[in-house]
Design a protein around this motif. Structure first.
Motif, PDB file in Angstrom:
ATOM      1  N   PRO A   1      48.572  31.573  31.544  1.00 22.30           N
ATOM      2  CA  PRO A   1      47.914  32.766  31.441  1.00 22.30           C
ATOM      3  C   PRO A   1      47.211  32.939  32.833  1.00 22.30           C
ATOM      4  CG  PRO A   1      47.464  31.612  29.688  1.00 22.30           C
ATOM      5  CD  PRO A   1      48.008  30.540  30.466  1.00 22.30           C
ATOM      6  N   LYS A   2      47.489  33.917  33.707  1.00 23.99           N
ATOM      7  CA  LYS A   2      46.750  34.113  34.831  1.00 23.99           C
ATOM      8  C   LYS A   2      47.262  35.765  35.081  1.00 23.99           C
ATOM      9  CE  LYS A   2      50.307  32.360  37.820  1.00 23.99           C
ATOM     10  NZ  LYS A   2      50.637  31.478  39.043  1.00 23.99           N
ATOM     11  N   VAL A   3      46.413  36.368  36.277  1.00 27.69           N
ATOM     12  CA  VAL A   3      46.727  37.962  36.520  1.00 27.69           C
ATOM     13  C   VAL A   3      47.977  37.678  37.345  1.00 27.69           C
ATOM     14  CG1 VAL A   3      45.843  39.769  37.646  1.00 27.69           C
ATOM     15  CG2 VAL A   3      44.184  38.263  36.382  1.00 27.69           C
ATOM     16  N   LYS A   4      48.748  38.726  36.933  1.00 32.70           N
ATOM     17  CA  LYS A   4      50.042  38.644  37.540  1.00 32.70           C
ATOM     18  C   LYS A   4      50.411  40.070  37.729  1.00 32.70           C
ATOM     19  CE  LYS A   4      52.298  34.655  35.770  1.00 32.70           C
ATOM     20  NZ  LYS A   4      53.839  34.300  34.963  1.00 32.70           N
ATOM     21  N   SER A   5      50.886  40.488  39.265  1.00 29.45           N
ATOM     22  CA  SER A   5      51.345  41.804  39.525  1.00 29.45           C
ATOM     23  C   SER A   5      52.805  41.529  40.305  1.00 29.45           C
ATOM     24  CB  SER A   5      50.533  42.374  40.449  1.00 29.45           C
ATOM     25  OG  SER A   5      50.939  43.798  40.726  1.00 29.45           O
ATOM     26  N   THR A   6      53.853  42.586  39.397  1.00 26.98           N
ATOM     27  CA  THR A   6      55.199  42.405  39.814  1.00 26.98           C
ATOM     28  C   THR A   6      55.787  43.724  40.191  1.00 26.98           C
ATOM     29  OG1 THR A   6      55.954  42.282  37.668  1.00 26.98           O
ATOM     30  CG2 THR A   6      55.312  40.298  38.625  1.00 26.98           C
ATOM     31  N   ILE A   7      56.965  43.569  40.725  1.00 29.30           N
ATOM     32  CA  ILE A   7      57.814  44.834  40.625  1.00 29.30           C
ATOM     33  C   ILE A   7      59.391  44.327  40.253  1.00 29.30           C
ATOM     34  CG2 ILE A   7      58.989  46.423  42.131  1.00 29.30           C
ATOM     35  CD1 ILE A   7      56.751  45.814  44.378  1.00 29.30           C
ATOM     36  N   SER A   8      59.829  45.106  39.137  1.00 30.39           N
ATOM     37  CA  SER A   8      61.154  44.363  38.529  1.00 30.39           C
ATOM     38  C   SER A   8      61.682  45.718  38.071  1.00 30.39           C
ATOM     39  CB  SER A   8      60.589  43.706  37.611  1.00 30.39           C
ATOM     40  OG  SER A   8      59.885  44.232  36.586  1.00 30.39           O
TER      41      SER A   8
END
Length: 599
Positions: free
Chosen positions: A143-150
């Motif tokens: 668990p951790k902060v994630k920012s993605t483009i998908s």
């Protein structure tokens, strides 16, 4: 004369330098304009790519900020603790759409096992989302902060996931999902650009059923809902891969087209194509540069003209001054010489007059002799025709065998021969005159006129003429062409007559069109022309006949007529023929004349 010479020299110099300067300036401006435009396009393309990347990054960070903010909302904890099923995150989406650039924002809450407890865009609950989304499994494991483009089954989106903790225990995930449409809409307004976001073709299948925008172009999903219909129609008619593979930019069909690839973790997801109308690009500084360059050129030419004028005037004035001084100095000498020279000049004039008169008379006699020789050469056959026809009439009259038909035909032949003699005189008189008029005559009629003059002569020596004449109209100098044909035919006849005990005497005539030329071929079986003289037969006064039979001017005149008057060519060679299973050798003349001579 001197001042005119200086003026001419000055004007010529000015014109040459001016033309060179103008041409060099135009060439320089053209290159400079292309260079400046290229720099302008590169700058716009680089700025646009940087801007798109920056906006995408900002949108990605803003989406993450939304998730982080929501992670501190007590309503999220209530959902995760199953204390409530009522949450108003959809109202938050509506508020964001109204007050910010986030026009389409979705929220989702998942528990620590990856089960979806809430979606703002759907009433669907409690589905095991971790089974279809590997990123959720990764989130549960770490668990951790994630920012993605998908690219999912709905759209290409920004996704930001933030883990939720309660008493330091991981209890779930809050996820914010935003779209690319606001990015494209903002760039359209700020940069006067029509953007289109085209997702890679490999994602098309997963998007076919649930696509958010429902827009496809050539089996590629379009991720911005506000895409221009004009751009869509334009791309439908083009080879789309040519645009998706643009490395930086291209200029095509009035557009500056910039490609910014959207890449996440070294994986290309889509191409952000920006279409900017060339007319909307500010190139005023380029126009001003061109205007200033031409202004400098005009000033240069004016200055050049003034300098050349001053130089010319100075040189002319100096020359006039020198001449004036020299004239004053020599005036007395000239005056003294004038008296003695006058008598000398008068004596020389008288001598020159007598000498020129004698030379003129000799030249006139030589010209008359040459003309008479040429006319005599051309008259030989028609005079023979007239003599033969007249003798035939006389003999048949004496024998009482003269019929009206024979009488009429012979008289017509004599008249035609006489007319030919008259026309020959006119042709020689105006041979070098440019005012002759061409006439239109059919090919068959041309040879009818030739053989009206030659038939009897050929029959008397048993020469067979085999003609292959293609029928068409010819625009030419009729009499001159007839003279050439008769010259060649007479030469062939004379050579055939020389051969004793030779029964098979043939002359072959072919006339046809080839490409844009009239081709006339005359071939005999008289044995050919000796190879050591064949290259000289068109020289004036060259003849193999006895002096009493030829002047050597006929073929020379024929070549002059064909080349200078009819703008064609005449060639000669020896060739072999098979006639009645026997092999013969003879000369072949080939005349080629333009069918439509524009000269």
């Amino acid at each position: 004369m001197k001042i005119n010479m200086y003026r001419f020299t000055t004007i010529t110099t000015f014109m040459i330098i001016s033309v060179l300067a103008i041409l060099m300036t135009i060439n320089y401006i053209s290159k400079k304009e292309n260079e400046l435009l290229a720099k302008k396009y590169v700058t716009i393309a680089n700025n646009m790519q940087d801007k798109v990347k920056s906006i995408i990054n900002k949108k990605k960070n803003a989406t993450l900020a939304l998730s982080i903010t929501l992670s501190y909302n007590n309503s999220i904890l209530d959902i995760l603790n199953r204390k409530t099923e009522h949450i108003h995150l959809n109202e938050l989406s509506l508020l964001l759409r109204k007050e910010t650039a986030f026009k389409n924002v979705w929220f989702q809450v998942l528990d620590e096992k990856g089960i979806s407890l809430y979606r703002s865009w759907s009433k669907k609950r409690n589905d095991e989302l971790y089974k279809v989304r590997p990123d959720i499994i990764d989130m549960i494991k770490e668990p951790k902060v994630k920012s993605t483009i998908s690219v999912g089954k709905y759209d290409m989106t920004f996704k930001a996931m933030v883990p939720i903790y309660e008493n330091k225990k991981f209890i779930g995930i809050v996820e914010s999902i935003t779209h690319f449409n606001s990015i494209s809409r903002g760039i359209r307004i700020s940069d006067e650009i029509e953007p289109i976001i085209i997702v890679e073709k490999k994602f098309t299948k997963q998007l076919e059923k649930n696509a958010f925008t429902k827009i496809f172009v050539q089996n590629h999903y379009v991720a911005n809902l506000s895409v221009s219909k004009e751009i869509l129609n334009y791309l439908e008619k083009k080879e789309l891969d040519n645009f998706l593979n643009i490395k930086n930019y291209i200029v095509k069909d009035g557009y500056l087209i910039i490609n910014t690839p959207i890449i996440y973790k070294d994986k290309k997801l889509a191409s952000f194509l920006s279409f900017k109308n060339i007319e909307n690009i500010d190139v005023e500084y380029i126009k001003e540069y061109k205007q200033n360059t031409f202004l400098y050129l005009a000033l240069f030419l004016i200055l050049l003209g003034l300098i050349l004028f001053i130089i010319s005037y100075y040189l002319y004035s100096s020359e006039i001054k020198k001449l004036f001084n020299k004239l004053n100095k020599n005036q007395k000498e000239l005056s003294d010489l004038n008296s003695s020279l006058k008598q000398t000049v008068d004596d020389e004039v008288e001598k020159n007059y007598k000498k020129n008169k004698l030379l003129f008379q000799q030249s006139k006699m030589a010209a008359m002799g040459e003309m008479i020789g040429n006319i005599a050469h051309q008259w030989r056959q028609p005079l023979s025709m007239i003599t033969t026809a007249a003798s035939g009439i006389k003999l048949k009259k004496e024998l009482g065998l003269l019929e009206d038909k024979d009488h009429k035909e012979s008289l017509n032949a004599i008249i035609q021969a006489a007319n030919y003699l008259s026309n020959t005189i006119d042709d020689f008189r105006y041979f070098f005159s440019p005012n002759k008029n061409k006439t239109i005559i059919s090919s068959s009629e041309l040879f009818q006129k030739v053989f009206k003059l030659l038939d009897s002569a050929y029959k008397s020596v048993n020469i067979k003429v085999i003609k292959n004449i293609e029928e068409f109209k010819i625009c030419t100098f009729e009499n001159e062409l007839i003279q050439v044909i008769i010259n060649i035919l007479n030469n062939a006849k004379d050579e055939l007559v020389k051969i004793e005990g030779y029964d098979n005497k043939y002359i072959f005539i072919d006339l046809f069109k080839e490409d844009k030329n009239i081709i006339i071929k005359v071939k005999d079986n008289a044995g050919g022309i000796p190879e050591d003289i064949i290259d000289r037969i068109f020289e004036p006064y060259f003849t193999t006949k006895h002096q009493s039979q030829g002047t050597g001017i006929g073929l020379f005149m024929s070549e002059e007529i064909i080349s200078k008057h009819l703008h064609g060519e005449i060639l000669v060679s020896n060739c072999n023929s098979i006639i009645e299973e026997k092999k013969y050798r003879g000369a072949e003349f080939i005349i080629s004349i333009p069918l439509q001579d524009e000269n």
